[in-house]
Write an enzyme that holds these catalytic residues in place. Structure first.
Site, PDB file in Angstrom:
ATOM      1  CE  LYS A 188      18.569 -24.126  12.963  1.00 29.21           C
ATOM      2  NZ  LYS A 188      18.770 -23.384  11.694  1.00 29.21           N
ATOM      3  CD  GLU A 235      12.711 -23.529  18.809  1.00 23.29           C
ATOM      4  OE1 GLU A 235      12.318 -24.451  19.549  1.00 23.29           O
ATOM      5  OE2 GLU A 235      13.897 -23.443  18.416  1.00 23.29           O
ATOM      6  CB  SER A 255      25.425 -23.064   8.769  1.00 25.24           C
ATOM      7  OG  SER A 255      24.888 -21.953   8.073  1.00 25.24           O
TER       8      SER A 255
HETATM    9  C1  LIG Z   1      19.080 -22.003  11.633  1.00 21.45           C
HETATM   10  C2  LIG Z   1      20.238 -21.736  10.753  1.00 21.45           C
HETATM   11  C3  LIG Z   1      21.258 -20.845  11.124  1.00 21.45           C
HETATM   12  C4  LIG Z   1      21.234 -20.017  12.390  1.00 21.45           C
HETATM   13  O1  LIG Z   1      21.225 -20.725  13.563  1.00 21.45           O
HETATM   14  P1  LIG Z   1      22.505 -20.861  14.508  1.00 21.45           P
HETATM   15  O2  LIG Z   1      21.962 -21.506  15.713  1.00 21.45           O
HETATM   16  O3  LIG Z   1      23.030 -19.488  14.744  1.00 21.45           O
HETATM   17  O4  LIG Z   1      23.491 -21.699  13.794  1.00 21.45           O
HETATM   18  C5  LIG Z   1      22.349 -20.700  10.279  1.00 21.45           C
HETATM   19  N1  LIG Z   1      22.419 -21.364   9.116  1.00 21.45           N
HETATM   20  C6  LIG Z   1      21.444 -22.214   8.709  1.00 21.45           C
HETATM   21  C7  LIG Z   1      21.596 -22.899   7.407  1.00 21.45           C
HETATM   22  C8  LIG Z   1      20.327 -22.431   9.517  1.00 21.45           C
HETATM   23  O5  LIG Z   1      19.367 -23.265   9.099  1.00 21.45           O
END
Ligand SMILES: *Cc1c(COP(=O)(O)O)cnc(C)c1O
Length: 400
Positions: free
Chosen positions: A95, A117, A384
């Site tokens: 993020k 948000e 992610s």
């Molecule tokens: C917020 C988040 C997601 C989901 O958001 P996307 O916009 O679909 O990437 C996935 N993995 C993590 C670690 C997150 O914090």
């Protein structure tokens, strides 16, 4: 397979085929058009890109490694699995890539205040972090239920100097928090930028967030060519709003040999109210500024959703994913809560990496597919985020 058009989208009105667009009240039209204009201008400015690269490198920790998961691979006995280590970034997830892009844009637009948000609090923390670092005021809207579930992230945001506003309307979760953030934005447009956290919402957000996240795929492409001398066979990423997935996929869209799988939250199974797999139980609808696949009943009422991972727990999916699915360019599947938990532990115990529960959904899809592929084939899984935020919940569920 017609893939050639995809990288050129959206069109000037923010459409990805029949999806996307700008479905907002008149009062939000002007700020969105203004944002689009400024974003377009600065995205073509080499000084802007240079400054963004600087902060991605020096502050966030890019490039992230593309790590060959040797023990995880041999435990499955199939394709070679690489992990794109977004979990190693500052604040613990992808993020921050988007937040750094948007705060630099806000600075150039002369704004002094950021709002956001947040669901699980990851995007709120990333926004509060860049706000502190660049000296912006910051307000984060968060559903009251989420504030309780993710108390640690509420403390983190407050320690970083942000104001956290619990939202008590409706389900008291992410959807209501987005409504409040939009209300704030309309009221305070003069000095405020709204940092939307995923590839969702009204144009230009899905395009802009994708472009700030494509650094994931650009790096991964370069890294795999260095390490293996060829492109991967399969990319896998989890899909909440869709930003980490589109960030990885986008730079490979024209490479027809590269298959892609997006993994949604199957929750407790594909029964209304028990999951967040929009491509399983969803239908065409408009929610919070854009047209896409939405979990709704026959009257257009938004359904309840459930997932063990808060970051995937949303009733709609980013419009570009809906388009890529129509084009058969990306395949969308789901992992259940149980499969994600199993993947969470398996990765922890074979590689010493505790993934975010969101990312564990992508890991689960790799566990399913790798054994069916040849040992000389290559999978890249987007990790992610890291799982520190989830250990308490996992401990409670698995009775540690
Ligand atoms: C917020 C988040 C997601 C989901 O958001 P996307 O916009 O679909 O990437 C996935 N993995 C993590 C670690 C997150 O914090």
């Amino acid at each position: 397979m017609n893939t050639s058009a995809s990288p050129n989208l959206p069109d000037e009105l923010g459409h990805f085929g029949p999806y996307g667009g700008r479905f907002v009240p008149e009062t939000l039209m002007h700020p969105l058009v203004e944002l689009e204009k400024e974003y377009t201008r600065f995205s073509q400015d080499p000084e802007f890109q240079k400054e963004l690269d600087y902060y991605l490198r020096e502050f966030a920790g890019r490039p992230t490694p593309l790590y060959y998961a040797e023990r995880f691979t041999s435990s499955l006995g199939g394709a070679r699995i690489y992990l794109k280590r977004e979990d190693l970034l500052h604040t613990g997830a992808h993020k921050i890539n988007n937040c750094l892009g948007q705060v630099l844009l806000a600075k150039r637009m002369g704004k002094t205040r950021l709002i956001a948000e947040t669901g699980a609090g990851q995007h709120g923390v990333a926004t509060a972090t860049v706000a502190a670092m660049f000296g912006f005021k910051c307000t984060v809207y968060m559903g009251a239920v989420d504030c309780q579930r993710q108390a640690l992230n509420v403390y983190r945001m407050r320690m970083l100097g942000a104001e956290v506003v619990p939202v008590h309307a409706g389900q008291k979760t992410l959807k209501e928090a987005i409504n409040e953030a939009m209300r704030d934005w309309v009221t305070n447009i003069r000095n405020t930028h709204y940092v939307l956290g995923t590839a969702y919402g009204a144009h230009p957000y899905p395009m802009m967030v994708r472009n700030f996240q494509r650094v994931i795929g650009d790096e991964a492409r370069r890294q795999i060519l260095e390490k293996e001398g060829r492109l991967p066979d399969l990319l896998i990423a989890c899909v909440g709003g869709g930003s980490n997935a589109i960030g990885l996929f986008y730079p490979f869209l024209k490479d027809e040999s590269v298959r892609m799988v997006g993994v949604e939250a199957g929750g407790e199974g594909i029964v209304p109210g028990k999951h967040a797999a929009r491509f399983q139980g969803g239908s065409l609808g408009v929610l919070q500024g854009t047209r896409s696949y939405v979990l709704q009943d026959e009257h257009g009422q938004i359904q309840l959703t459930h997932s063990v991972s808060a970051g995937l727990d949303y009733a709609a999916v980013g419009p570009e994913h809906a388009w890529l699915r129509d084009k058969n360019r990306v395949e969308y599947t789901y992992a259940t809560d149980d499969q994600a938990l199993e993947a969470f532990l398996r990765l922890a115990r074979t590689e010493g990496i505790i993934p975010a529960l969101e990312s564990a959904h992508a890991v689960a899809a790799a566990i399913e597919r790798a054994p069916k592929m040849a040992p000389d084939q290559i999978i890249i899984v987007n990790l992610s985020g890291r799982g520190d935020k989830d250990v308490e919940q996992v401990a409670a569920r698995l009775k540690f």
